[in-house]
Design an enzyme around this catalytic site. Sequence first.
Site, short mmCIF file in Angstrom:
data_model
loop_
_atom_site.label_atom_id
_atom_site.label_comp_id
_atom_site.label_asym_id
_atom_site.label_seq_id
_atom_site.Cartn_x
_atom_site.Cartn_y
_atom_site.Cartn_z
N ARG A 66 55.96 80.74 76.29
CA ARG A 66 55.88 82.00 75.53
C ARG A 66 56.90 82.96 76.12
O ARG A 66 56.76 83.42 77.24
CB ARG A 66 54.46 82.57 75.63
CG ARG A 66 54.20 83.81 74.79
CD ARG A 66 52.75 84.24 74.95
NE ARG A 66 52.40 85.36 74.08
CZ ARG A 66 52.54 86.64 74.42
NH1 ARG A 66 53.05 86.95 75.61
NH2 ARG A 66 52.19 87.61 73.58
N LYS A 71 56.85 88.71 83.27
CA LYS A 71 55.58 89.09 83.89
C LYS A 71 55.82 89.81 85.22
O LYS A 71 56.87 89.72 85.84
CB LYS A 71 54.71 87.85 84.10
CG LYS A 71 54.15 87.24 82.80
CD LYS A 71 53.08 88.13 82.19
CE LYS A 71 52.50 87.56 80.91
NZ LYS A 71 51.56 86.46 81.13
#
Length: 308
Positions: free
Chosen positions: A273, A239
């Site tokens: 994830r 991210k």
Amino acid sequence: MPPSESSPSEPYLPPLRIPVRTIGDRTIDFSRRVAIMAVVNRTPDSFYDQGRTYAFDRAVDACFEAVALGADWVDIGGAPFAPGEPIPVEEEVERVVPVVAALRAGSDVVISVDTFDAEVARHAIEAGATVINDTTGLSDPRLVEVVAVSAATLVITHSLARPRTPYPRPHYDDVAAEVAAFLRDRVDRATAAGIPEERLIVDPGHDLNKNTLQSLELTRRLREIADLGLPTVAAVSNKDFIGETLDAPRSERLEGSLAAAVVSIVNGARIIRMHDVRASVAAARMTEAILGLREPAYLKHNMGDVND
């Protein structure tokens, strides 16, 4: 047996209120195990792999490779979260449903489809998906109705913008408290629509309508989300909050992703994830052992009269 030789008996963290979940053909005891959710995006413009698994055969191969590497779960997406033109429903269905069907035909792995559209969800469940992963906080009110009449599980994620629209300069007075309240509200909506809590999972939505400081704080305070009593996803892999923290391009965020995943697990996440399955499985299993959730694969070092 002396304490130094004993096996761990009590986990470092208290067990979750609803620790065991049956999702499709898999039963996972979240009080003692972290599930690895692999990411396979069948999009030409996914933020991380930029279309590497857009072709059908490559997407299917990536799914089975993830399972072979130890993934408990494969998350298949056909529409990016990032702002942009909407993907027609028919096209999203065509992207994800054949991949779901192919994976289900060869594996009992947990399969989720990353979608916020009720019609896509319906087709995915019919093809064998056992989870719908909605990253938009139930932006489509029909979605809960589709999941309610199935046996599927629903992941509810915190995000504030309408799908595929920008949300500049997000502000929170208390990001963890506000995210927890949002998720509790959406869980209440889902249960009112007929989805039992044992088929609900929550995700605080790292980076989704949040800046780097807010995502870092959420990671530190993730226990406040886990304390909702539902299995919690930490979708931290590659991210932007990791890239900005480390001044690292997307291709160089593995170490930061693993660190964020480990901290999330310590703070209560039970599903991570991740893009790099092999590294993530090793990090999760080591973290489980340190927390007393699992025993080592074997014991040999300093376990006998002679140091082997």
